[in-house]
Design an enzyme around this catalytic site. Sequence first.
Site, mmCIF file in Angstrom:
data_model
loop_
_atom_site.group_PDB
_atom_site.id
_atom_site.type_symbol
_atom_site.label_atom_id
_atom_site.label_comp_id
_atom_site.label_asym_id
_atom_site.label_seq_id
_atom_site.Cartn_x
_atom_site.Cartn_y
_atom_site.Cartn_z
ATOM 1 C CG ASP A 1 18.952 106.827 92.347
ATOM 2 O OD1 ASP A 1 18.930 107.564 93.343
ATOM 3 O OD2 ASP A 1 18.694 107.232 91.205
ATOM 4 C CG ASP B 1 19.678 104.688 84.269
ATOM 5 O OD1 ASP B 1 18.992 105.715 84.165
ATOM 6 O OD2 ASP B 1 20.388 104.447 85.260
ATOM 7 C CG HIS C 1 17.194 105.359 87.257
ATOM 8 N ND1 HIS C 1 18.569 105.393 87.203
ATOM 9 C CD2 HIS C 1 16.850 105.803 88.497
ATOM 10 C CE1 HIS C 1 19.045 105.845 88.368
ATOM 11 N NE2 HIS C 1 18.022 106.095 89.157
#
Length: 267
Positions: free
Chosen positions: A89, A216, A246
């Site tokens: 991320d 994701d 995710h």
Amino acid sequence: MGGGARHRPGRLGRPAHHAQAGVPRRVPRPPPAPRLIGPRAVAADLVWFGRSDKPADPAAHTYARHVEWTRALLFDALGLNGVTVVGQDWGGLIGLRIAAEHPGRIARIVAANTGLPTGDIPLPEVWHQFRNTVLKAPVLDIARLGQAGCRTRLPDEVRAAYDAPFPGEEYKAGPRAMPGLVPTTPDDPAAPANRAAWQVLTTLDRPFLVAFSDGDPITGGMAPILLKSISGASGLRHPVIEGAGHFLQEDAGAELGRHIASFVTST
């Protein structure tokens, strides 16, 4: 630095750096396997996301500042070299920039459900929905956002860890600001630096592992782009971690850790 960073020296090997972002706490359950092979590991909370002081003004957060704060921790404060960057991320948005801008410090890179957006390619609609939710929610439920990024149910103690740095809404300027810092248009302030980073990464002679999950909806589309574009990804076996969302380090942390450990020992 003042970023709530946690530094845990290992007994052997070179340093590994892991950063995750989007929602805090950064690593409630860090992948355990890399510790078995002895590398020194640094898992850094983003500034104002851990236990550190938290300015109430979201404008205090910029993409460039987070890159510089993390760079200062890794290289100025800790003096690391031969680093394995593991980014998930926002950890990738920051870590890939640092790897591209300081390649002499980097030994290898792992990208796990992340990317390096320039605003030239539209982001998926689900990401815009997430950003709008974060920006507009009168009460931002951090633990719920963490759970929404997972396919498995987070234990109560992990959800509590996500909430712990934010006892009230006045502490949440950072989580509210971060989605708005992701470049979504070509004229975004961070776009030129990210384009420059892409130019470096595509030809950088460092092993580059693409370790994405199969579930994701936000960054999944980046995996084939990285595999095609990054020269350091050529010739490697890139795992697809099944049954994870995710936040794959929550859903399948042990499996992700084993892939990272194998990558570190084999490259």
